[in-house]
Design a protein around this motif. Structure first.
Motif, PDB file in Angstrom:
ATOM      1  N   UNK A  41       8.864 -74.716  -9.438  1.00  0.00           N
ATOM      2  CA  UNK A  41       9.501 -73.398  -9.512  1.00  0.00           C
ATOM      3  C   UNK A  41      10.020 -72.942  -8.150  1.00  0.00           C
ATOM      4  N   UNK A  42       9.541 -73.545  -7.080  1.00  0.00           N
ATOM      5  CA  UNK A  42      10.076 -73.239  -5.748  1.00  0.00           C
ATOM      6  C   UNK A  42      10.967 -74.378  -5.285  1.00  0.00           C
ATOM      7  N   UNK A  45      14.799 -74.480  -6.992  1.00  0.00           N
ATOM      8  CA  UNK A  45      15.784 -73.555  -6.430  1.00  0.00           C
ATOM      9  C   UNK A  45      16.061 -73.797  -4.944  1.00  0.00           C
ATOM     10  N   UNK A  46      15.026 -74.139  -4.177  1.00  0.00           N
ATOM     11  CA  UNK A  46      15.195 -74.208  -2.727  1.00  0.00           C
ATOM     12  C   UNK A  46      15.791 -75.533  -2.266  1.00  0.00           C
TER      13      UNK A  46
ATOM     14  N   UNK B 167       9.771 -63.538 -12.287  1.00  0.00           N
ATOM     15  CA  UNK B 167       9.650 -64.893 -11.756  1.00  0.00           C
ATOM     16  C   UNK B 167       8.702 -64.829 -10.568  1.00  0.00           C
ATOM     17  N   UNK B 168       7.719 -65.681 -10.591  1.00  0.00           N
ATOM     18  CA  UNK B 168       6.652 -65.547  -9.603  1.00  0.00           C
ATOM     19  C   UNK B 168       7.138 -65.776  -8.166  1.00  0.00           C
ATOM     20  N   UNK B 169       8.130 -66.667  -8.016  1.00  0.00           N
ATOM     21  CA  UNK B 169       8.561 -67.014  -6.667  1.00  0.00           C
ATOM     22  C   UNK B 169       9.952 -66.447  -6.416  1.00  0.00           C
ATOM     23  N   UNK B 172      12.283 -67.931  -3.766  1.00  0.00           N
ATOM     24  CA  UNK B 172      12.962 -69.180  -4.105  1.00  0.00           C
ATOM     25  C   UNK B 172      14.258 -68.877  -4.855  1.00  0.00           C
TER      26      UNK B 172
END
Lengths: 277, 262
Positions: A41-42, A45-46, B167-169, B172
């Motif tokens: 989830x990070x 996108x990153x 959304x938790x992050x 990001x």
């Protein structure tokens, strides 16, 4: 009830075996810890989404503002996006130890510092390489990037060296973050400087003299030029010099990073400021 | 709560948030330094392509400034509710006698107003380093254009704040959405040069019309009436959408007892 079948074996901290364990297991665990933030989830996108749109943004801007092709900007940015892993990852690998409170325990051990540092370094070189290869793939499919088949190996070598030197400046930034409150400030600044000074979007000879000097002192500049020339078909005899300079620049930054890390460790011990943010 | 009290609350939270952002190294970089780096990069690129006319430079300076505004809006508003969670103030603010959306309005406007410094910085940068002429075709309309851009971006910021919290992050998502909006909103590359299917998306975005309103007043051939009207219209739509989302999110958080959980 279980009992220990054998006494715990201890490895003397100054042996090569111990250094290897610190390098291999320590580096692996540190990298795994980073997946605290680099979960899908990070990560997506990153390190997938961000580079994708960066590539398209500069390809569109560059081909609109200048008469150069979108492929020129795609190659520059495909190499530059490795900084996301190299600079940010390496900065966070060191800064997070402090942030999560594990740094004092880590530095209290007699572990070999070179092994400790190198173990945290290597995964980001591979990671940066992966991000860059992904971006190159995008460039080939969507932006007209073409790599001369005969010099693919040379381009790959130049890319690997560039990612290494990028991770080295990330390590330097990580060492700096032992002292700063917010290490990511510097990491952002470094990646933006690379965009501006290193010929990613603007050829070096079109920049003012002082910016060329800065560009030549930063990682990326020579490596990226080597990648560009190799992509156009140049062989090792033509770009070997550029690759060699990039290696020297990378090693210089890595040594500087280690020296600064050691100095700041000693300074923090002396002043009892290891945990102070 | 009286209208006067509401305005006072929004003003206080806006000002408080601007001061908080001033203490953040990340937002200093985002608002004070990053637009200058991107402006320099864009100046050199356009110069490389022969675009050295005064209007081109002004076009670039305004676009690069708006890029900074968008970044500050995105990161400043995207994490607004999450930060309140981390700092432990969310429950207090939600349960305060004032409406929580007014507090959020102040917080998001704080981020947007802070971000607009980027435009001032890039203009000054262009004048000092690149000899850019400072001019406005419609100087009387320019303040209205700026106001329209701030209001529409502020409302969009509120929508971002209320949706990103799902959304938790959130950071990001911020990393993901910075470049595409710079591109789609036509901040440095005209929307007309993008693929046809991208253009309708750009019409739904506040930065597109905010940029159009400011550029129209500065270097446009006609007064940017449509762009200003679209800014205000979109602001209303964003606010209503943000309010509906906020009611849903808060009701869900209260029902599941997850208000303070990350």
């Amino acid at each position: 009830m279980t009992a220990l079948a054998a006494p715990i074996s201890r490895i003397a901290p100054d042996t090569l075996r111990s250094a290897w364990r610190v390098f291999w297991y320590g580096g692996r665990m540190s990298y795994g810890m980073l997946f605290n933030w680099a979960r899908p989830s990070i990560y997506i996108p990153t390190l997938i989404g961000g580079p994708t749109f960066q590539l398209f943004f500069f390809a569109a801007l560059g081909s609109y503002a200048t008469d150069r092709s979108a492929a020129y900007f795609a190659i520059g940015n495909a190499v530059q996006v490795s900084a996301l892993a190299g600079v940010f990852g390496m900065t966070m690998a060191i800064a997070n130890e402090r942030w999560f409170g594990t740094l004092p325990a880590l530095l209290a051990t007699p572990a070999n510092r070179v092994a400790l540092f190198a173990g945290r370094f290597m995964p980001f070189v591979l990671h940066g390489l992966l991000v860059s290869l992904y971006a190159f793939g995008l460039g080939v499919v969507f932006l007209g990037v073409r790599l001369a088949p005969g010099s693919l190996a040379v381009a790959g070598m130049a890319l690997l060296v560039t990612v290494f030197s990028c991770t080295a400046i990330g390590a330097l930034q990580g060492a700096v973050s032992l002292r700063l409150r917010d290490g990511l400030f510097g990491a952002n600044l470094v990646t933006m400087s690379i965009l501006l000074f290193c010929g990613v979007n603007i050829p070096l000879d079109e920049l003012p003299g002082w910016m060329q000097v800065v560009g030549n002192l930063l990682p990326f500049t020579h490596g990226l030029e080597a990648v560009r020339q190799a992509a156009a078909g140049a062989g090792l005899d033509e770009v070997g010099g550029l690759i060699a300079i990039e290696v020297v620049v990378g090693i210089a930054y890595a040594v500087l990073a280690f020296a600064l890390f050691s100095y700041l460790e000693r300074s923090a011990r002396r002043n009892a400021t290891l945990d102070i943010r | 709560m009286s209208a006067e009290g509401t305005l006072r609350l929004i003003w206080f939270v806006t000002w408080f948030n601007v001061r908080m952002l001033l203490a953040s190294e990340f937002f200093i970089l985002l608002t004070f330094i990053s637009p200058l780096i991107f402006a320099t990069l864009a100046f050199f690129l356009f110069r490389s392509g022969g675009g050295t006319a005064g209007q081109t430079l002004l076009y670039v300076a305004l676009g690069a400034g708006m890029m900074g505004v968008w970044s500050t809006t995105l990161f400043g508003c995207g994490g607004a509710i999450a930060w309140q969670r981390w700092e432990g103030t969310l429950e207090l603010l939600v349960n305060a006698p004032t409406r929580y959306d007014f507090i959020l309005v102040g917080q998001t406007f704080g981020a947007v107003v802070f971000g607009f410094y980027g435009i001032v910085a890039t203009l000054a940068w262009g004048v000092v380093l690149f000899g850019m002429p400072l001019q406005a075709t419609y100087p009387l309309i320019l303040p209205l254009s700026l106001l329209a851009a701030i209001v529409s971006l502020g409302s969009l910021g509120m929508l971002i704040a209320t949706t990103f919290v799902l959304y938790r992050h959130a950071n990001a998502l911020g990393n993901l959405l910075e470049y595409p909006i710079w591109l789609i909103a036509g901040l440095l590359v005209p929307v007309a040069t993008l693929p046809f299917w991208v253009q309708p998306i750009s019409w739904l975005l506040a930065p597109t019309w905010g940029m159009e309103a400011i550029r129209g007043a500065a270097i446009g051939a006609e007064p940017p009436i449509l762009a200003i009207a679209m800014c205000f219209a979109l602001a209303v739509v964003y606010y209503v959408a943000a309010r509906v989302t906020l009611v849903f999110v808060l009701a869900k958080a209260r029902r599941d007892a997850t208000l303070s959980l990350q």
